[in-house]
Design a protein around this motif. Structure first.
Motif, short mmCIF file in Angstrom:
data_model
loop_
_atom_site.label_atom_id
_atom_site.label_comp_id
_atom_site.label_asym_id
_atom_site.label_seq_id
_atom_site.Cartn_x
_atom_site.Cartn_y
_atom_site.Cartn_z
N ILE A 1 40.95 9.25 66.92
CA ILE A 1 40.64 10.68 66.91
C ILE A 1 39.29 10.86 66.22
N HIS A 2 38.41 11.63 66.85
CA HIS A 2 37.06 11.81 66.33
C HIS A 2 36.85 13.23 65.82
N GLY A 3 36.00 13.36 64.82
CA GLY A 3 35.74 14.66 64.23
C GLY A 3 35.11 14.50 62.87
N GLY A 4 35.83 14.94 61.83
CA GLY A 4 35.33 14.86 60.46
C GLY A 4 35.43 13.46 59.87
N ALA A 5 35.16 13.39 58.58
CA ALA A 5 35.10 12.10 57.89
C ALA A 5 36.37 11.75 57.14
N GLN A 6 37.47 12.42 57.47
CA GLN A 6 38.72 12.17 56.76
C GLN A 6 39.21 10.74 56.99
N GLU A 7 40.09 10.28 56.10
CA GLU A 7 40.67 8.93 56.18
C GLU A 7 39.58 7.87 56.38
N LYS A 8 38.57 7.97 55.51
CA LYS A 8 37.46 7.00 55.52
C LYS A 8 36.79 6.91 56.89
N LYS A 9 36.65 8.05 57.54
CA LYS A 9 35.99 8.18 58.84
C LYS A 9 36.75 7.49 59.97
N ARG A 10 38.03 7.20 59.72
CA ARG A 10 38.80 6.50 60.75
C ARG A 10 39.81 7.40 61.47
N ARG A 11 40.18 8.51 60.86
CA ARG A 11 41.14 9.43 61.49
C ARG A 11 40.78 10.85 61.10
N ALA A 12 40.05 11.52 62.00
CA ALA A 12 39.54 12.85 61.70
C ALA A 12 40.65 13.89 61.68
N GLY A 13 40.39 14.99 60.99
CA GLY A 13 41.32 16.11 60.92
C GLY A 13 41.78 16.38 59.50
N THR A 14 41.85 17.65 59.14
CA THR A 14 42.31 18.02 57.80
C THR A 14 43.72 17.48 57.56
N GLU A 15 43.90 16.84 56.44
CA GLU A 15 45.18 16.20 56.14
C GLU A 15 46.31 17.21 56.00
N ASN A 16 47.48 16.82 56.48
CA ASN A 16 48.69 17.62 56.37
C ASN A 16 49.30 17.33 54.99
N VAL A 17 48.76 17.97 53.98
CA VAL A 17 49.03 17.59 52.59
C VAL A 17 50.51 17.63 52.24
N ALA A 18 51.18 18.74 52.52
CA ALA A 18 52.59 18.87 52.14
C ALA A 18 53.44 17.78 52.78
N SER A 19 53.20 17.51 54.06
CA SER A 19 53.98 16.48 54.75
C SER A 19 53.64 15.08 54.24
N ILE A 20 52.38 14.86 53.92
CA ILE A 20 51.98 13.57 53.34
C ILE A 20 52.69 13.35 52.01
N VAL A 21 52.76 14.40 51.20
CA VAL A 21 53.47 14.32 49.92
C VAL A 21 54.94 14.01 50.16
N GLY A 22 55.54 14.68 51.14
CA GLY A 22 56.95 14.42 51.46
C GLY A 22 57.17 13.01 51.95
N PHE A 23 56.26 12.51 52.77
CA PHE A 23 56.34 11.13 53.27
C PHE A 23 56.29 10.15 52.12
N GLY A 24 55.37 10.39 51.20
CA GLY A 24 55.25 9.50 50.05
C GLY A 24 56.52 9.45 49.22
N LYS A 25 57.11 10.63 48.97
CA LYS A 25 58.35 10.69 48.19
C LYS A 25 59.49 10.02 48.94
N ALA A 26 59.60 10.27 50.24
CA ALA A 26 60.66 9.64 51.05
C ALA A 26 60.52 8.12 51.04
N ALA A 27 59.29 7.63 51.12
CA ALA A 27 59.03 6.20 51.10
C ALA A 27 59.44 5.60 49.75
N GLU A 28 59.09 6.30 48.68
CA GLU A 28 59.45 5.84 47.34
C GLU A 28 60.96 5.75 47.17
N LEU A 29 61.67 6.79 47.62
CA LEU A 29 63.13 6.80 47.51
C LEU A 29 63.76 5.68 48.34
N ALA A 30 63.25 5.48 49.54
CA ALA A 30 63.78 4.44 50.42
C ALA A 30 63.58 3.06 49.82
#
Length: 391
Positions: free
Chosen positions: A224-253
């Motif tokens: 995906i092309h666009g902005g410089a997010q994810e070290k210029k490898r995956r453009a687009g404003t990050e889905n912060v709340a879901s990323i936080v939830g993913f991190g917590k779910a991963a930690e619990l698992a």
């Protein structure tokens, strides 16, 4: 009516701890992680923390984790990104006949562009043959993509051995670990993995967020092309709340993985063994032991899977079938056909997948309701009447 959810391989409910972790980032911490002010810095800190949490579960480095919109995007990015980056070296990709459609359809699209795709066979249990893999490798092979564990029959592939073969030949190795992540131990170094696709909603996190592990030094182009997010490898404003939830779910698992595996194994054994003993003309699909701990896939002869699903739904039991009727198609599962089942037996398959909220009482309920449903549906089958000695 009692409600029993046994479709955890399709999706999982979010855990309360995950929701609690997400809520502040849906309200007061709403800043764009790319902004340099305090609101943005607060969100950036949360994203980086989630990246650390997920990296730890894979034995990876934080800067090797890149967030995506889910497993499908991760698979597409891994395969197309490597294909385009490596096309100067070769155009041959090796995969299997039982991959998720996110992999199969991506490979089909690349084939239209001139890439050569080899689809490995599997045995009756859904396992690839390592010698066939070795024989399939050519001078122009640039990628091996083999799923960690199958989403339908639960069979776990010999990932470490595949990783060794790929490393010896200097070939990039990607695995779709969407089903395996959170259900088996995964260490990217021990398994020789270059790319790993994972998804949040399979581990009690939010939908619409996933990640791709990219080993340092792996040649891959952005998807995906666009902005410089994810070290210029995956453009687009990050889905912060879901990323936080993913991190917590991963930690619990990760923290409860061994207990999770043992508990699911006990419930799976009870469900599978009792169904086989109570219902004649039934068989387990997938490997008897090398399978995901919560996966039960059984074919019942002389019935149709969609009728079985509807009957189960009427008594509050949610499962899935090996024959999909979406878009009007009644074609049997490509996975079940690949392991050698006939159309008739494949159509009578049922997948029940167990999760963290499954109780022993729910398993008992299924064991009470499922056998008479199968028997009732069989009474409508002329083939079953012949088997019983009828005219």
């Amino acid at each position: 009516m009692k409600k029993v959810y046994l479709d955890y391989s399709a999706t999982t409910p979010m855990k309360k701890e995950v929701i609690d972790e997400m809520l502040p980032y849906l309200t007061e911490h709403f800043g764009n992680p790319s902004s340099i002010h305090s609101f943005g810095r607060e969100s950036r800190k949360a994203v980086d923390n989630a990246r650390d949490q997920i990296a730890k579960t894979l034995g990876a480095k934080s800067d090797e984790i890149f967030f995506t919109a889910g497993g499908t995007e991760s698979d597409n990015w891994a395969i197309k990104g490597v294909a385009y980056a490596m096309k100067g070296k070769g155009n041959h990709i090796i995969t299997t006949k039982i991959e998720h459609h996110a992999v199969l359809h991506t490979c089909e699209e690349l084939a239209k562009e001139g890439f050569e795709i080899t689809y490995l066979n599997v045995d009756q249990y859904g396992l690839i043959n390592l010698e066939e893999l070795k024989s399939a490798i050519k001078e122009n092979t640039i990628l091996i993509t083999v799923m960690f564990a199958n989403n339908e029959i639960g069979t776990i592939q010999p990932i470490k051995e595949i990783g060794q073969i790929a490393k010896e030949k200097g070939i990039i190795f990607h695995t779709d670990a969407v089903q395996a992540y959170g259900n088996v131990h995964i260490n990217v170094d021990q398994l020789g993995l270059n790319l790993v696709s994972i998804s949040s909603h399979k581990i009690y996190g939010p939908k619409g967020i996933g990640a791709l592990y990219i080993r340092r030094g792996t040649k891959i182009l952005p998807f995906i092309h666009g902005g410089a997010q994810e070290k210029k490898r995956r453009a687009g404003t990050e889905n912060v709340a879901s990323i936080v939830g993913f991190g917590k779910a991963a930690e619990l698992a990760h923290e409860s993985l061994d207990g999770h595996i043992n508990r699911l194994l006990a419930l799976r054994t009870k469900l599978m063994d009792n169904l086989l003993s109570k219902i004649p003309y039934s068989q387990v699909n997938g490997h008897p032991t090398k399978r995901l701990p919560g996966n039960v896939n059984i074919s019942f002869e002389f019935i149709e899977g969609e009728s079985l699903l509807l009957s189960l739904d009427m008594v509050g039991i949610a499962g899935s079938s090996g024959s999909a009727c979406t878009s009007g198609s009644l074609d049997p599962s490509h996975v079940l056909m690949a392991i050698g089942l006939s159309h008739e037996i494949a159509h009578g398959s049922l997948r029940l997948t167990i999760g963290d909220f499954t109780t022993d009482e729910e398993i008992e309920y299924v064991l009470e309701k499922l056998p008479p449903i199968v028997d009732r549906l069989r009474q409508m089958s002329p083939l079953y009447e012949k088997v019983k000695g009828g005219k």
